[in-house]
Structures are given as structure tokens and as C-alpha cells.
Design a protein around this motif. Structure first.
Motif, PDB file in Angstrom:
ATOM      1  N   THR A 211       0.844  -1.203   0.000  1.00 30.92           N
ATOM      2  CA  THR A 211       0.000   0.000   0.000  1.00 30.92           C
ATOM      3  C   THR A 211       0.875   1.246   0.000  1.00 30.92           C
ATOM      4  O   THR A 211       0.642   2.196  -0.760  1.00 30.92           O
ATOM      5  CB  THR A 211      -0.902   0.043   1.258  1.00 30.92           C
ATOM      6  N   ALA A 212       1.890   1.240   0.885  1.00 35.99           N
ATOM      7  CA  ALA A 212       2.761   2.424   0.992  1.00 35.99           C
ATOM      8  C   ALA A 212       3.409   2.718  -0.354  1.00 35.99           C
ATOM      9  O   ALA A 212       3.478   3.870  -0.797  1.00 35.99           O
ATOM     10  CB  ALA A 212       3.823   2.194   2.060  1.00 35.99           C
ATOM     11  N   ALA A 213       3.867   1.665  -1.032  1.00 32.67           N
ATOM     12  CA  ALA A 213       4.538   1.865  -2.311  1.00 32.67           C
ATOM     13  C   ALA A 213       3.542   2.305  -3.390  1.00 32.67           C
ATOM     14  O   ALA A 213       3.860   3.157  -4.228  1.00 32.67           O
ATOM     15  CB  ALA A 213       5.253   0.587  -2.720  1.00 32.67           C
ATOM     16  N   ILE A 214       2.343   1.746  -3.357  1.00 33.14           N
ATOM     17  CA  ILE A 214       1.324   2.133  -4.345  1.00 33.14           C
ATOM     18  C   ILE A 214       0.993   3.619  -4.191  1.00 33.14           C
ATOM     19  O   ILE A 214       0.938   4.379  -5.166  1.00 33.14           O
ATOM     20  CB  ILE A 214       0.038   1.273  -4.167  1.00 33.14           C
ATOM     21  N   ILE A 215       0.812   4.040  -2.943  1.00 34.45           N
ATOM     22  CA  ILE A 215       0.490   5.456  -2.689  1.00 34.45           C
ATOM     23  C   ILE A 215       1.686   6.338  -3.063  1.00 34.45           C
ATOM     24  O   ILE A 215       1.533   7.391  -3.683  1.00 34.45           O
ATOM     25  CB  ILE A 215       0.078   5.658  -1.204  1.00 34.45           C
ATOM     26  N   GLY A 216       2.885   5.871  -2.710  1.00 34.47           N
ATOM     27  CA  GLY A 216       4.097   6.627  -3.062  1.00 34.47           C
ATOM     28  C   GLY A 216       4.198   6.807  -4.563  1.00 34.47           C
ATOM     29  O   GLY A 216       4.507   7.892  -5.056  1.00 34.47           O
ATOM     30  N   GLY A 217       3.913   5.729  -5.307  1.00 34.18           N
ATOM     31  CA  GLY A 217       3.972   5.785  -6.769  1.00 34.18           C
ATOM     32  C   GLY A 217       2.888   6.700  -7.320  1.00 34.18           C
ATOM     33  O   GLY A 217       3.145   7.520  -8.202  1.00 34.18           O
ATOM     34  N   ALA A 218       1.673   6.577  -6.766  1.00 36.11           N
ATOM     35  CA  ALA A 218       0.542   7.350  -7.292  1.00 36.11           C
ATOM     36  C   ALA A 218       0.747   8.848  -7.084  1.00 36.11           C
ATOM     37  O   ALA A 218       0.253   9.665  -7.854  1.00 36.11           O
ATOM     38  CB  ALA A 218      -0.756   6.901  -6.626  1.00 36.11           C
ATOM     39  N   LEU A 219       1.463   9.202  -6.007  1.00 37.46           N
ATOM     40  CA  LEU A 219       1.625  10.632  -5.697  1.00 37.46           C
ATOM     41  C   LEU A 219       3.057  11.120  -5.898  1.00 37.46           C
ATOM     42  O   LEU A 219       3.423  12.198  -5.420  1.00 37.46           O
ATOM     43  CB  LEU A 219       1.178  10.892  -4.253  1.00 37.46           C
ATOM     44  N   ASN A 220       3.861  10.300  -6.569  1.00 42.12           N
ATOM     45  CA  ASN A 220       5.267  10.668  -6.835  1.00 42.12           C
ATOM     46  C   ASN A 220       6.013  11.108  -5.578  1.00 42.12           C
ATOM     47  O   ASN A 220       6.583  12.206  -5.528  1.00 42.12           O
ATOM     48  CB  ASN A 220       5.347  11.791  -7.876  1.00 42.12           C
ATOM     49  N   ALA A 221       5.991  10.257  -4.576  1.00 38.63           N
ATOM     50  CA  ALA A 221       6.656  10.600  -3.302  1.00 38.63           C
ATOM     51  C   ALA A 221       8.166  10.718  -3.504  1.00 38.63           C
ATOM     52  O   ALA A 221       8.732  10.110  -4.413  1.00 38.63           O
ATOM     53  CB  ALA A 221       6.353   9.519  -2.268  1.00 38.63           C
ATOM     54  N   GLU A 222       8.813  11.490  -2.603  1.00 46.85           N
ATOM     55  CA  GLU A 222      10.282  11.604  -2.661  1.00 46.85           C
ATOM     56  C   GLU A 222      10.921  10.311  -2.183  1.00 46.85           C
ATOM     57  O   GLU A 222      11.979   9.921  -2.643  1.00 46.85           O
ATOM     58  CB  GLU A 222      10.764  12.705  -1.714  1.00 46.85           C
ATOM     59  N   CYS A 223      10.294   9.679  -1.202  1.00 46.08           N
ATOM     60  CA  CYS A 223      10.794   8.380  -0.751  1.00 46.08           C
ATOM     61  C   CYS A 223       9.689   7.644  -0.008  1.00 46.08           C
ATOM     62  O   CYS A 223       8.658   8.238   0.354  1.00 46.08           O
ATOM     63  CB  CYS A 223      12.039   8.541   0.132  1.00 46.08           C
ATOM     64  N   ILE A 224       9.914   6.348   0.166  1.00 47.15           N
ATOM     65  CA  ILE A 224       8.949   5.501   0.881  1.00 47.15           C
ATOM     66  C   ILE A 224       9.701   4.898   2.061  1.00 47.15           C
ATOM     67  O   ILE A 224      10.756   4.282   1.870  1.00 47.15           O
ATOM     68  CB  ILE A 224       8.422   4.389  -0.049  1.00 47.15           C
ATOM     69  N   GLU A 225       9.188   5.123   3.267  1.00 48.52           N
ATOM     70  CA  GLU A 225       9.859   4.574   4.450  1.00 48.52           C
ATOM     71  C   GLU A 225       9.031   3.431   5.027  1.00 48.52           C
ATOM     72  O   GLU A 225       7.851   3.610   5.326  1.00 48.52           O
ATOM     73  CB  GLU A 225      10.039   5.662   5.515  1.00 48.52           C
TER      74      GLU A 225
END
Ligand code: ADP
Ligand code: ASP
Ligand code: MG
Length: 482
Positions: A211-225
Motif C-alpha cells: 500500500t505504501a509503495a502504491i500510494i508513493g507511486g501514485a503521488l510521486n513521493a520523494e521516498c517511501i519509508e
């Protein structure tokens, strides 16, 4: 903006949740989105309740409910002011009433379909996220609960649903961006999602990382922790081998291979969205706010060791298929692969000789009719309780003598290798052993390949440890975590 995911042990109690708040505070300026798992063991308890209910034992299923409710309410009470607690408690009470009703329904019909199972398991993350969001607000971090079912959209493959990228991106942006714009911290449950028509789905056990990675990808996060209960990705599972140590840098490919072959610290699909958008992923220890953990990126510098890590995946069935006389070799292979395809069997390793083929498959994913179909054209044996051990490293490609070192070490451990696979992936050597022999094999391999980080690769090749894990130079293989 960054995504921070906290696993079950990281939100297991009021004390753990307070630590989460402090970690989130330390990242406040980076606009965090917080993804939380269910409190530790809650999903397992929901599975147990579901099994009891499906067997018609309503009483047994409901027996487990009061303790679960008490645990959530007690944690919420100690974290929230009386006024906010009263409000949240009534929300939680409603959710527990709904859970009770659902379990009664399941026991009445004696059936828990994959779709109902997803509905049941979604309670864990709904409950945790619903009270962690107001807790962060109480602790001075203005947060807002987000219903993950509204922003992570999947297909309908219940229990291991696949995200629909375009729909998820659009929904996640529509729901989460306005919250970030108000400088609030979105807090959402991991693991749970919904199909396009709004039916709850889940991403497979351990899916909050995903989920964290999907959301990170969907919102172009700077990083995923990914905040968890160990100091990052380690050279092997520390529960299997206490000498395991933290890997500081690892590539996407290596980490994905490790996750696929059993390193539970990451859900196997976690890195897909990160790879696609080239977003760095960190695995960090939630019990240590200063944790450096592991940084996972497209490329990682070579380490001192030949391999990056060793992993093991239990619950494997090893199937041997030997062609019946008279079947042409090419027909034999085609027929076996067609059967695998027809039954959508996801095999991990395959080894082929002229008239026989062996493959491994997760026992819980063995299609019911597959073996019967193969028996029509071949002699088939199936051995359960097997495991795949996998050594991963981008540096192993083209190196001489590696397989010999691996298998002589396994032989020294007194472990019998049942099947070998090397070469299909350039970054791993995998083989099958009995599940019961995994700890022995992994400890020997770890002592052999990670015993002394300072030693050169050439030296490592030449010095085999004895039965006590000692090298020819007499040094024991333990090294401190740096
Ligand atoms: P969370 O609840 O935070 O998602 P998990 O239990 O899913 O945590 O994953 C963390 C666990 O993964 C660790 O406690 C460890 O035992 C296990 N693990 C397996 N392989 C590895 C590895 N190579 N590195 C680190 N942890 C590993
Ligand atoms: N709570 C879910 C599980 O235990 C998802 C997760 O923790 O990642 O499988
Ligand atoms: Mg996990």
C-alpha cells in the motif's frame, strides 16, 4: 512528500504508537502520508475467528472478540483525552458490532468465501487507522483519517488483489492532495483496498508495505519509508540466524528477489511501484528513531561480500514429473507447461532433464486438479514441507567457483539438496531443501559468506568454516552491526 508505513509491531501498543508519533514529527517538514498496519497479531486473530465461524462455531468465533475490543479501546484510552476518546470509542464500538454481526452471518451459512475473507480481514487496518489518526492530532500533529478503500483500487482477485494503476492514481490524488494542501497528515490503513465497484479487497498478507509503495507511486513521493521491528533489510532473517546484520545499500532487483524468496520484511510486490517511478525505499527500525536502516535504490555499490543476503521460503511443494514411456520429449515439456498454464500455477523454480521435470510451487497455491492432470501423462511425485533457500547478489554473475562454495557449505552442514536452480536469474542461486533443515543450512551459509566482512572475496572463497562456523584462521564469524 514522503510515505511512512508502520507495521504491526510498530503500532502494537500505546507506547509503540507514541513512538510512531515522534518519528512522524521528525519528518513533519517533508509532508508525510502515514500508512499503518493492524496492531500486531490482529490479522491472525481475525483469520482464526473466520475459520471458527466458517465451521459453524459462532460461539468460538465470538469468544475472541472482547479481548480484541479491549485491546483497541485500552490503547485508545491511554492515548486520547477523555473527550476525544468518547467520540472514537463509539466509532470503534460500532465497528466491533459490525464485526460480530458478520461473524454470526458466516457461521450461519458455514462458509467464508475469499470475498468475505477480505471483508473480515479489513477490520484490522480499519480499527488501527481509525484511532491512530486522532492520536496523532492529539499529540500535536494535525492528522486526517483516509479510507484506503476509496483510494487504492484493485481488480477483483480477492485475498491477493492487483492494483489498477490509473484508477488508483486518480483517486489517491483526488482524496489525499487536498488533505496535504491543508497541511494535514493523511493516515490510512495499509493492506486494504476495494475493487472498482466498491467491494473490499486485500493485497495479500503483509500487504501494507505494498500500500505504501502504491500510494508513493501514485503521488510521486520523494521516498517511501517502511518502519518495522528490525534494523533494516538484513543479511538473513535474524530469527533464523542471530549473526544477521544490516545491509546499508541494496538494489531494487536484489531486494525484490529477496522479498520474493521469503524475506518477510517486505511484501514481494512492494518494489514494483518504486522501480517504476525510481523512488528510493528505506527499511527502518521503529524502535530506534535514529535508525539508518537500509536504502533501496536502482543501483547499489558492491559490498565486501560475494552475496548481498540469504533468504528462505518455507511451505514449498516439490513436484517431480517423469514422462511415461512413448511420449516425445518436446510433447512432454509442452504438455506439462500447458497443464501449469491451464491451472494458473505460479511455479518458483523449474529443472528439466530429458524426460523429467521438477518444479516447486507454494503448497497453499497448488491447484487442486493439477497433479491428477499430470498423472495422465507421467509418473508424478509430490513432496511437501520443502523450502527454497536463495542467495542473492548482483556481483555473482560470471564468477568462478561460487556454486561449488555454496554446495560444499551446505554439504558440510549435513543438509541434502533436493533441486538446484542457477542461471535463470543472474543475481541468485536457489535450491530446495527440507523445511526442517533450513536453519542449519542458512546458519552455515551465513557463517561462510558473511562471517568476516573485511576479508576479500578471494579469501572468502578459500576458507571454509568447520562445523562450528570457524574459519581456517580460527576466527569466529560474528561481526558487529555498524
Ligand atoms: P511488519 O509487521 O513491520 O510488517 P514483518 O514481521 O512483516 O514486520 O517483517 C519484519 C520481520 O521480517 C523481521 O522481524 C524479520 O524476522 C523478518 N525477516 C525475514 N527476512 C529478513 C531480512 N532479510 N531482513 C530483515 N528482516 C527479515
Ligand atoms: N495486517 C496485514 C497482515 O498481517 C497486513 C500487514 O501487516 O502488512 O498480513
Ligand atoms: Mg510486514
Amino acid at each position: 512528500m514522503i510515505v511512512m508505513k508502520f507495521g504491526g509491531t510498530s503500532v502494537e501498543s500505546a507506547t509503540a504508537i507514541q513512538r510512531v508519533a515522534e518519528i512522524v514529527r521528525s519528518r513533519r517538514k517533508q509532508d508525510p502520508i502515514v500508512v499503518v498496519s493492524a496492531m500486531a497479531k490482529v490479522t491472525d486473530q481475525l483469520v482464526a475467528m473466520g475459520q471458527k465461524a466458517a465451521s459453524g462455531d459462532a460461539e468460538g468465533a465470538l469468544e475472541l472478540l472482547p479481548a480484541l475490543k479491549e485491546r483497541h479501546l485500552a490503547a485508545a484510552k491511554s492515548l486520547l483525552s477523555p473527550k476525544v476518546f468518547t467520540k472514537i470509542a463509539s466509532k470503534l464500538e460500532k465497528t466491533f458490532l459490525q464485526l460480530g454481526e458478520f461473524l454470526r452471518g458466516v457461521s450461519a451459512v458455514h462458509e467464508l468465501s475469499p470475498r468475505s475473507s477480505d471483508f473480515l480481514l479489513s477490520f484490522g487496518e480499519l480499527l488501527s487507522s481509525q484511532f491512530i489518526a486522532p492520536t496523532l492530532t492529539e499529540l500535536g500533529l494535525e492528522a486526517q483519517w483516509v479510507d484506503s478503500r476509496e483510494c487504492v483500487i484493485t481488480d477483483g482477485s480477492h485475498t491477493c488483489a492487483r492494483p489498477q494503476a490509473a484508477e488508483t492514481r486518480q483517486r489517491a490524488q483526488a482524496v489525499i492532495k487536498p488533505i496535504l494542501a491543508k497541511h494535514r497528515i493523511p493516515v490510512m490503513g495499509g493492506f486494504i483496498a476495494s475493487s472498482v465497484d466498491g467491494v473490499p479487497t486485500t493485497l495479500g498478507r503483509g500487504g501494507s508495505d505494498y500500500t505504501a509503495a502504491i500510494i508513493g507511486g501514485a503521488l510521486n513521493a520523494e521516498c517511501i519509508e517502511i518502519w518495522t521491528d528490525v534494523e533494516g533489510m538484513m543479511t538473513t532473517d535474524p530469527r533464523l540466524c542471530p549473526d544477521a546484520r544490516t545491509i546499508r545499500r541494496i538494489s531494487f532487483n536484489e531486494a525484490a528477489e529477496l522479498a520474493y524468496f521469503g524475506a518477510k520484511v517486505l511484501h514481494p510486490a512492494t518494489l514494483l511501484p518504486a522501480i517504476e517511478k525510481d523512488i528510493p525505499v528505506y527499511v527502518l527500525n521503529s524502535r530506534n528513531i535514529k535508525s539508518k536502516g537500509t536504502r533501496i535504490t536502482a543501483h547499489a555499490p558492491s559490498g565486501n561480500e560475494m552475496f548481498r543476503a540469504i533468504t528462505a521460503k518455507n511451505g514449498i511443494s516439490l513436484v517431480n514429473v517423469v514422462a511415461s514411456r512413448g511420449l516425445m520429449v518436446h510433447n512432454f515439456l509442452r504438455t506439462v507447461f500447458e497443464a501449469l498454464d491451464q491451472h494458473s500455477a505460479t511455479v518458483d523454480l523449474v529443472a528439466i532433464s530429458e524426460v523429467s521435470l521438477s518444479f516447486t510451487i507454494e503448497s497453499k497455491r497448488m491447484p487442486e486438479e493439477l497433479l491428477a492432470q499430470l498423472e495422465k501423462i507421467a509418473d508424478v511425485t509430490c513432496e511437501n514441507q520443502q523450502a527454497i533457500i536463495c542467495l542473492v547478489g548482483e556481483d555473482i554473475h560470471g564468477r568462478h567457483g561460487i556454486a561449488a562454495s555454496v554446495f560444499s557449505t551446505v554439504a558440510d552442514a549435513g543438509v541434502n539438496v533436493r533441486m538446484i536452480s542457477q542461471g535463470a536469474s543472474e543475481i541468485n542461486i536457489s535450491f530446495v531443501v527440507k523445511e526442517s533443515e533450513v536453519p542449519q543450512a542458512v546458519r552455515h551459509l551465513h557463517a561462510r559468506f558473511f562471517g568476516e566482512p573485511e576479508s576479500s572475496k578471494a579469501e572468502v572463497k578459500l576458507t571454509l568454516p568447520d562445523a562450528n562456523g570457524r574459519r581456517a584462521n580460527g576466527k569466529k564469524g560474528r561481526v558487529a552491526v555498524n
